[in-house]
Enzyme design. Structure first.
Site, PDB file in Angstrom:
ATOM      1  N   ASP A  37      -3.110  -4.008  -0.485  1.00 19.34           N
ATOM      2  CA  ASP A  37      -2.651  -5.211  -0.597  1.00 19.34           C
ATOM      3  C   ASP A  37      -2.752  -6.061   1.036  1.00 19.34           C
ATOM      4  O   ASP A  37      -3.402  -6.878   0.956  1.00 19.34           O
ATOM      5  CB  ASP A  37      -1.254  -5.258  -0.902  1.00 19.34           C
ATOM      6  CG  ASP A  37      -0.911  -6.750  -1.467  1.00 19.34           C
ATOM      7  OD1 ASP A  37      -1.732  -7.531  -1.250  1.00 19.34           O
ATOM      8  OD2 ASP A  37       0.356  -6.940  -1.846  1.00 19.34           O
ATOM      9  N   TYR A 124       3.350   3.516  -4.822  1.00 17.21           N
ATOM     10  CA  TYR A 124       4.028   3.403  -6.022  1.00 17.21           C
ATOM     11  C   TYR A 124       4.285   4.536  -6.624  1.00 17.21           C
ATOM     12  O   TYR A 124       4.855   4.391  -7.790  1.00 17.21           O
ATOM     13  CB  TYR A 124       3.560   2.153  -6.975  1.00 17.21           C
ATOM     14  CG  TYR A 124       3.948   0.921  -6.398  1.00 17.21           C
ATOM     15  CD1 TYR A 124       4.679   0.670  -5.235  1.00 17.21           C
ATOM     16  CD2 TYR A 124       3.754  -0.345  -7.272  1.00 17.21           C
ATOM     17  CE1 TYR A 124       4.930  -0.832  -4.771  1.00 17.21           C
ATOM     18  CE2 TYR A 124       4.044  -1.660  -6.982  1.00 17.21           C
ATOM     19  CZ  TYR A 124       4.710  -1.885  -5.633  1.00 17.21           C
ATOM     20  OH  TYR A 124       5.036  -3.125  -5.398  1.00 17.21           O
TER      21      TYR A 124
HETATM   22  P1  ADP Z   1       0.507   1.228  -4.483  1.00 20.25           P
HETATM   23  O1  ADP Z   1      -0.864   0.771  -5.258  1.00 20.25           O
HETATM   24  O2  ADP Z   1       1.062   2.436  -4.966  1.00 20.25           O
HETATM   25  O3  ADP Z   1       1.466   0.238  -3.980  1.00 20.25           O
HETATM   26  P2  ADP Z   1      -1.408   1.414  -1.951  1.00 20.25           P
HETATM   27  O4  ADP Z   1      -1.775   0.044  -1.841  1.00 20.25           O
HETATM   28  O5  ADP Z   1      -0.826   2.122  -0.732  1.00 20.25           O
HETATM   29  O6  ADP Z   1      -0.326   1.834  -2.938  1.00 20.25           O
HETATM   30  O7  ADP Z   1      -2.449   2.044  -2.629  1.00 20.25           O
HETATM   31  C1  ADP Z   1      -3.274   2.146  -3.829  1.00 20.25           C
HETATM   32  C2  ADP Z   1      -4.239   3.185  -3.630  1.00 20.25           C
HETATM   33  O8  ADP Z   1      -5.312   2.335  -2.947  1.00 20.25           O
HETATM   34  C3  ADP Z   1      -4.163   4.400  -3.072  1.00 20.25           C
HETATM   35  O9  ADP Z   1      -4.890   5.344  -3.781  1.00 20.25           O
HETATM   36  C4  ADP Z   1      -4.701   4.198  -1.531  1.00 20.25           C
HETATM   37  O10 ADP Z   1      -4.977   5.272  -1.218  1.00 20.25           O
HETATM   38  C5  ADP Z   1      -5.764   3.163  -1.695  1.00 20.25           C
HETATM   39  N1  ADP Z   1      -6.114   2.236  -0.752  1.00 20.25           N
HETATM   40  C6  ADP Z   1      -5.585   1.876   0.183  1.00 20.25           C
HETATM   41  N2  ADP Z   1      -6.052   0.929   1.116  1.00 20.25           N
HETATM   42  C7  ADP Z   1      -7.403   1.011   0.528  1.00 20.25           C
HETATM   43  C8  ADP Z   1      -8.549   0.172   0.906  1.00 20.25           C
HETATM   44  N3  ADP Z   1      -8.653  -0.347   1.764  1.00 20.25           N
HETATM   45  N4  ADP Z   1      -9.705   0.599   0.001  1.00 20.25           N
HETATM   46  C9  ADP Z   1      -9.491   1.369  -1.115  1.00 20.25           C
HETATM   47  N5  ADP Z   1      -8.465   1.942  -1.378  1.00 20.25           N
HETATM   48  C10 ADP Z   1      -7.506   1.784  -0.466  1.00 20.25           C
END
Ligand code: ADP
Length: 169
Positions: A37, A124
Site C-alpha cells: 500500500d 496481515y
Molecule cells: P498485508 O497485505 O498483509 O497487509 P503487505 O502489504 O506488507 O501486507 O504485503 C502483502 C504482500 O505484498 C506481501 O507478500 C509482500 O511481500 C508483497 N509486497 C510488498 N510490497 C510489494 C511490492 N512493491 N510489489 C509486489 N508485492 C509487494
C-alpha cells in the site's frame, strides 16, 4: 483457450509493472499504509491519496477503482484485505471477495491486464499457501466466464510467494 495461459506469475515490484491496472492491498480507510500500500502511494504520488480521500473508505473484501497517476498502470484497484485472525472470522471468504470484486471491477471497465500482490500475506499474516490457493482458484474461476481482464498477473516480491503460485497454478 486454456485458462492458465491467461495467468502470469512474475517476480518483482508491482509498482513498476506496465499493466492496465494494479491492485492495492489497502485498509478500510483507503488512505495508505505500509507494505505494498505504501509503495503504491509513493510511486503514484500525492494525487492518488487526494482521489482516495473522496471515496470515504471501503469495507473489507470490497474494491474501488482510481486512476494510477505517476504509475505506469493507468488504474489502481484498491481492495480491503482481511487480517488473519486464526481462520474463524470469515478470512477465506473475505480474501476470495477481494479477488472477485477486483476482477469484477476490471471486467466492468474492460481492463485488459491486471496485476495482484499477494493480498494479506505480509503484515496481515494470512497463511501463505492458503492465501495463494484462494487467489489461484478465484482467478481461474473468473477467467472461465469473462473475456476481461484478458490477463491476470501475480506479482511476487519474494521467492517463497513465487514458488507457492507455481504450485497452485
Ligand atoms: P498485508 O497485505 O498483509 O497487509 P503487505 O502489504 O506488507 O501486507 O504485503 C502483502 C504482500 O505484498 C506481501 O507478500 C509482500 O511481500 C508483497 N509486497 C510488498 N510490497 C510489494 C511490492 N512493491 N510489489 C509486489 N508485492 C509487494
Amino acid at each position: 483457450m486454456n485458462i492458465n495461459a491467461r495467468i502470469e506469475i512474475i517476480r518483482g515490484d508491482i509498482t513498476r509493472l506496465d499493466v492496465e491496472a494494479i491492485v492495492n492491498a489497502a485498509n478500510t480507510s483507503l488512505l495508505g499504509g505500509g507494505g505494498v500500500d505504501g509503495a503504491i502511494h509513493r510511486a503514484a504520488g500525492p494525487e492518488l491519496l487526494a482521489e482516495c480521500r473522496t471515496l470515504k473508505g471501503c469495507p473489507t473484501g470490497e474494491a474501488r477503482i482510481t486512476r494510477g497517476y505517476n504509475l505506469p498502470a493507468k488504474h489502481v484497484i484498491h481492495t480491503v484485505e482481511p487480517v488473519w485472525l486464526g481462520g474463524r472470522k470469515n478470512e477465506d471468504i473475505l480474501l476470495a471477495n477481494c479477488y472477485r470484486n477486483s476482477l469484477e471491477l476490471a471486467s466492468r471497465n474492460r481492463i485488459n491486464s491486471i496485476a495482484f500482490p499477494a493480498i494479506s500475506c505480509g503484515a496481515y499474516r494470512f497463511p501463505l499457501e492458503r492465501a495463494i490457493r484462494i487467489a489461484a482458484r478465484e482467478a481461474q474461476e473468473f477467467l472461465k466466464f469473462h473475456d476481461f481482464p484478458q490477463r491476470i498477473i501475480f506479482a511476487c516480491l519474494d521467492d517463497k510467494t513465487y514458488q507457492e503460485y507455481l504450485k497452485a497454478i
